[in-house]
Design a protein around this motif. Structure first.
Motif, PDB file in Angstrom:
ATOM      1  N   ASP A 353       0.615  -0.923   0.061  1.00 57.55           N
ATOM      2  CA  ASP A 353       0.169  -0.250  -0.463  1.00 57.55           C
ATOM      3  C   ASP A 353       0.894   0.957   0.289  1.00 57.55           C
ATOM      4  O   ASP A 353       0.571   2.299   0.663  1.00 57.55           O
ATOM      5  N   LEU A 354       2.157   0.904  -0.649  1.00 54.05           N
ATOM      6  CA  LEU A 354       2.118   2.495  -0.561  1.00 54.05           C
ATOM      7  C   LEU A 354       2.575   3.102  -2.228  1.00 54.05           C
ATOM      8  O   LEU A 354       3.297   2.662  -2.907  1.00 54.05           O
ATOM      9  N   TYR A 355       1.653   3.717  -2.213  1.00 56.12           N
ATOM     10  CA  TYR A 355       1.521   3.384  -3.934  1.00 56.12           C
ATOM     11  C   TYR A 355       1.797   4.324  -4.686  1.00 56.12           C
ATOM     12  O   TYR A 355       2.194   4.923  -5.118  1.00 56.12           O
ATOM     13  N   LYS A 356       2.189   5.786  -3.705  1.00 56.46           N
ATOM     14  CA  LYS A 356       2.800   6.905  -3.969  1.00 56.46           C
ATOM     15  C   LYS A 356       4.588   6.461  -4.755  1.00 56.46           C
ATOM     16  O   LYS A 356       4.955   6.693  -5.514  1.00 56.46           O
ATOM     17  N   GLU A 357       5.064   5.501  -3.948  1.00 62.71           N
ATOM     18  CA  GLU A 357       6.539   4.872  -4.355  1.00 62.71           C
ATOM     19  C   GLU A 357       6.064   4.087  -5.515  1.00 62.71           C
ATOM     20  O   GLU A 357       7.393   4.261  -5.965  1.00 62.71           O
ATOM     21  N   ALA A 358       5.364   3.700  -5.135  1.00 62.02           N
ATOM     22  CA  ALA A 358       4.761   2.179  -6.146  1.00 62.02           C
ATOM     23  C   ALA A 358       4.915   3.033  -7.413  1.00 62.02           C
ATOM     24  O   ALA A 358       5.334   3.138  -8.599  1.00 62.02           O
ATOM     25  N   LEU A 359       3.952   4.004  -8.017  1.00 65.66           N
ATOM     26  CA  LEU A 359       3.987   4.764  -8.835  1.00 65.66           C
ATOM     27  C   LEU A 359       4.778   5.027  -9.116  1.00 65.66           C
ATOM     28  O   LEU A 359       5.293   5.062 -11.114  1.00 65.66           O
ATOM     29  N   ASN A 360       6.452   6.248  -8.378  1.00 70.35           N
ATOM     30  CA  ASN A 360       7.560   6.662  -9.461  1.00 70.35           C
ATOM     31  C   ASN A 360       7.865   5.274  -9.416  1.00 70.35           C
ATOM     32  O   ASN A 360       8.933   5.727 -11.234  1.00 70.35           O
ATOM     33  N   HIS A 361       7.918   4.170  -8.963  1.00 70.99           N
ATOM     34  CA  HIS A 361       8.793   3.111  -9.744  1.00 70.99           C
ATOM     35  C   HIS A 361       8.444   2.874 -11.406  1.00 70.99           C
ATOM     36  O   HIS A 361       9.253   2.298 -11.659  1.00 70.99           O
ATOM     37  N   TYR A 362       7.264   2.063 -11.029  1.00 72.55           N
ATOM     38  CA  TYR A 362       5.975   1.970 -12.040  1.00 72.55           C
ATOM     39  C   TYR A 362       7.257   3.163 -13.471  1.00 72.55           C
ATOM     40  O   TYR A 362       7.119   2.867 -14.590  1.00 72.55           O
ATOM     41  N   GLU A 363       6.706   3.941 -13.526  1.00 67.62           N
ATOM     42  CA  GLU A 363       7.015   5.501 -14.136  1.00 67.62           C
ATOM     43  C   GLU A 363       8.764   5.664 -14.530  1.00 67.62           C
ATOM     44  O   GLU A 363       9.237   5.550 -16.194  1.00 67.62           O
ATOM     45  N   ASN A 364       9.378   4.628 -13.580  1.00 71.60           N
ATOM     46  CA  ASN A 364      10.492   4.201 -13.981  1.00 71.60           C
ATOM     47  C   ASN A 364      11.206   3.297 -14.688  1.00 71.60           C
ATOM     48  O   ASN A 364      11.860   3.643 -16.212  1.00 71.60           O
ATOM     49  N   ALA A 365       9.875   2.251 -14.170  1.00 75.65           N
ATOM     50  CA  ALA A 365      10.474   1.235 -15.190  1.00 75.65           C
ATOM     51  C   ALA A 365       9.729   1.766 -16.611  1.00 75.65           C
ATOM     52  O   ALA A 365      10.348   0.468 -17.979  1.00 75.65           O
ATOM     53  N   TYR A 366       8.882   2.476 -16.815  1.00 77.70           N
ATOM     54  CA  TYR A 366       8.278   2.396 -18.256  1.00 77.70           C
ATOM     55  C   TYR A 366       9.322   2.841 -19.730  1.00 77.70           C
ATOM     56  O   TYR A 366       8.556   1.467 -20.605  1.00 77.70           O
ATOM     57  N   THR A 367      10.053   3.278 -19.433  1.00 81.32           N
ATOM     58  CA  THR A 367      10.878   3.538 -20.571  1.00 81.32           C
ATOM     59  C   THR A 367      11.347   1.466 -21.168  1.00 81.32           C
ATOM     60  O   THR A 367      11.531   1.387 -22.274  1.00 81.32           O
ATOM     61  N   SER A 368      11.964   1.097 -19.975  1.00 78.87           N
ATOM     62  CA  SER A 368      12.602  -0.033 -20.241  1.00 78.87           C
ATOM     63  C   SER A 368      11.790  -0.744 -20.583  1.00 78.87           C
ATOM     64  O   SER A 368      11.877  -2.285 -21.408  1.00 78.87           O
ATOM     65  N   PHE A 369      10.362  -0.996 -19.909  1.00 77.97           N
ATOM     66  CA  PHE A 369       9.264  -2.183 -20.082  1.00 77.97           C
ATOM     67  C   PHE A 369       8.182  -1.998 -21.181  1.00 77.97           C
ATOM     68  O   PHE A 369       7.037  -2.703 -21.499  1.00 77.97           O
ATOM     69  N   LYS A 370       7.783  -0.743 -21.914  1.00 76.89           N
ATOM     70  CA  LYS A 370       7.014  -0.157 -23.010  1.00 76.89           C
ATOM     71  C   LYS A 370       6.551  -1.162 -23.611  1.00 76.89           C
ATOM     72  O   LYS A 370       5.684  -0.274 -24.386  1.00 76.89           O
ATOM     73  N   ASP A 371       7.444  -2.316 -24.283  1.00 69.67           N
ATOM     74  CA  ASP A 371       7.283  -3.139 -25.443  1.00 69.67           C
ATOM     75  C   ASP A 371       6.588  -4.311 -24.173  1.00 69.67           C
ATOM     76  O   ASP A 371       6.339  -5.690 -25.590  1.00 69.67           O
ATOM     77  N   SER A 372       6.300  -4.561 -23.413  1.00 69.29           N
ATOM     78  CA  SER A 372       6.098  -5.667 -22.695  1.00 69.29           C
ATOM     79  C   SER A 372       4.814  -5.051 -21.939  1.00 69.29           C
ATOM     80  O   SER A 372       3.797  -4.770 -20.871  1.00 69.29           O
ATOM     81  N   LYS A 373       4.038  -6.691 -22.906  1.00 72.11           N
ATOM     82  CA  LYS A 373       2.109  -6.832 -22.634  1.00 72.11           C
ATOM     83  C   LYS A 373       2.284  -6.988 -21.164  1.00 72.11           C
ATOM     84  O   LYS A 373       1.591  -6.133 -20.482  1.00 72.11           O
ATOM     85  N   GLU A 374       2.910  -7.986 -20.393  1.00 69.89           N
ATOM     86  CA  GLU A 374       2.833  -8.149 -19.147  1.00 69.89           C
ATOM     87  C   GLU A 374       3.335  -7.029 -18.169  1.00 69.89           C
ATOM     88  O   GLU A 374       2.155  -6.138 -17.489  1.00 69.89           O
ATOM     89  N   PHE A 375       4.298  -6.097 -18.345  1.00 69.26           N
ATOM     90  CA  PHE A 375       4.473  -4.689 -16.974  1.00 69.26           C
ATOM     91  C   PHE A 375       2.999  -3.703 -17.446  1.00 69.26           C
ATOM     92  O   PHE A 375       2.293  -3.629 -16.891  1.00 69.26           O
ATOM     93  N   LEU A 376       2.547  -3.116 -19.312  1.00 70.00           N
ATOM     94  CA  LEU A 376       1.674  -3.053 -19.324  1.00 70.00           C
ATOM     95  C   LEU A 376       0.070  -3.067 -19.268  1.00 70.00           C
ATOM     96  O   LEU A 376      -0.241  -1.671 -18.414  1.00 70.00           O
ATOM     97  N   GLU A 377       0.043  -4.631 -19.157  1.00 73.84           N
ATOM     98  CA  GLU A 377      -0.884  -4.487 -17.809  1.00 73.84           C
ATOM     99  C   GLU A 377      -1.189  -4.533 -16.874  1.00 73.84           C
ATOM    100  O   GLU A 377      -1.950  -3.696 -16.124  1.00 73.84           O
ATOM    101  N   GLU A 378      -0.303  -4.922 -16.113  1.00 75.68           N
ATOM    102  CA  GLU A 378       0.434  -4.247 -14.696  1.00 75.68           C
ATOM    103  C   GLU A 378      -0.056  -2.915 -14.408  1.00 75.68           C
ATOM    104  O   GLU A 378      -0.789  -2.620 -12.987  1.00 75.68           O
TER     105      GLU A 378
END
Length: 419
Positions: A353-378
């Motif tokens: 439930d650390l949603y703000k921090e989680a969002l920050n990590h998802y945003e950082n990961a997006y550049t590397s995983f923007k072509d991954s269906k699994e990441f985009l779905e999660e």
């Protein structure tokens, strides 16, 4: 004189070295010039370089135009690690001298030893012009180009050596096999490794034969050869990782795990074996062993990304979210980084439930995983839970660009667009 030289040779071969050398010294006093060269040869062979040099210098004063004497002098200087002096002797040999060709080959070796690859190549190519049909020149060029990583250039020369169908050194086959491996021609490499190993077992070549079979997905053959090598030299450590991989490919995971354990008995701090052991333990559900192997690998090399990532995925599987955060945030603080860390941290912090921090990590990961269906779905569903419908829709649209037949995401997107 020949019989007397034989006596000196037998004395040395029988272990009476001092007596044999003293006898050779006495022969030097009565030998003619040709016999002195034979004595110098023996001195050189047995490592009495100063004695050999003394004879050769004496003869050079008498025969200053004899190229073969300069060859002898250069070989002695090379043995004494006097490369500059050796080159000086070789430079004295005239192009018209029968020893000139040999001098070019020796010069090429010396230049290569000094890192002067261009100069070495020029000498060998000049030798090739002077003796276009000399098999040893082709072999030398093949060896030279292989040594400097020019494998495509090496292959024609090595093939020419083999095609001559003369007495071919097995080394030519092994050099050619290595060259084919480096350009990805594994079938050709396999043939020449087998040929080169027919009459002489060379451990590195045997390993490479098995590795080539592995690349060709001939796992059973590779297993047989690596086990053969393991019998010959149980401490040949590279065997264990690849043998374990071959067993895994054959579906024999327990045997793969056992091979890793054997390797770790010999080299307990081998981080690659530890990580693969952790991977196999994970497959065998030996959970205590997974953490033990991977933690030790990280202890040996705190920046070992493979170990960090695998341990993180293990914690994720076991819902050990706090451990993921401790592991990866420490790694990042220590200067280690991998985009997968961001995704794993996002997942772990979302679960806690650390949603703000989680969002920050998802945003950082997006550049590397923007072509991954699994990441985009999660990421999309996380955004949806956080109330960011527009950004969630953007993630779902990207999934459909990658996988237009994804009905579940298409339906989710339709529902969102109707709101």
């Amino acid at each position: 004189m020949f019989e007397k030289l034989e006596k000196a040779i037998k004395l040395v071969e029988n272990g009476d070295i001092s007596e044999g050398i003293n006898y050779l010294h006495s022969l030097k006093q009565i030998a003619n010039h040709e016999e002195k060269i034979m004595i110098a040869d023996l001195y050189l062979k047995w490592g009495f370089l100063d004695e050999a040099k003394e004879i050769v210098i004496e003869l050079l004063e008498l025969y200053p135009d004899e190229g073969q004497l300069y060859i002898y002098a250069a070989e002695i200087e090379i043995e004494q690690e006097n490369e500059v002096e050796a080159l000086d002797y070789l430079d004295e040999i005239k192009e018209s001298d029968p020893a000139y060709l040999q001098s070019l080959v020796i010069m090429a070796d010396l230049f290569q030893m000094q890192g002067l690859d261009e100069a070495a190549e020029q000498k060998l190519l000049k030798a090739k012009v002077l003796a276009p049909d000399e098999i040893l020149i082709d072999l030398g060029l093949g060896q030279f180009y292989a040594d400097i990583g020019e494998y495509k250039k090496a292959i024609p020369f090595l093939n020419k050596v083999i095609e001559r169908k003369e007495e071919v050194d097995s080394n030519a086959h092994l050099l050619l096999a290595d060259a084919y491996v480096h350009i990805g021609k594994f079938e050709d490499a396999f043939v020449h490794y087998e040929e080169g190993l027919k009459d002489n077992i060379e451990l590195n070549a045997l390993f490479n034969l098995a590795f080539t079979a592995f690349q060709l997905e001939r796992y059973e053959y590779a297993i047989g050869k690596w086990n053969e090598l393991k019998e010959l030299d149980p401490e040949y450590i590279p065997i264990y990782l690849y043998l374990a991989k071959a067993y895994e490919h054959e579906g024999v995971v327990e045997e793969s795990y056992n091979i890793i354990k054997q390797g770790l008995q010999i080299d307990p701090d081998n981080k690659e074996l530890l990580v693969y052991g952790g991977k196999m333990a994970m497959k065998l559900k030996k959970h205590d062993e997974v953490e033990r192997y991977l933690s030790k690998a990280i202890e040996i090399d705190p920046g070992y990304i493979d170990a960090l990532s695998l341990l993180s995925s293990f914690y994720l599987y076991n819902e050990q979210y706090e451990e993921i955060i401790l592991l990866l945030e420490k790694a990042i603080a220590d200067g280690e980084y991998d985009p997968q860390f961001e995704w794993d941290l996002a997942n772990a912090k979302k679960q806690l439930d650390l949603y703000k921090e989680a969002l920050n990590h998802y945003e950082n990961a997006y550049t590397s995983f923007k072509d991954s269906k699994e990441f985009l779905e999660e990421y999309g569903y996380f955004l949806l839970e956080e109330g960011d419908r527009e950004k969630a829709k953007a993630m779902f649209r990207k999934i459909l660009e990658i996988d237009p037949a994804n009905i579940e995401i298409e339906e989710e997107l339709m529902r969102l667009e109707q709101w």
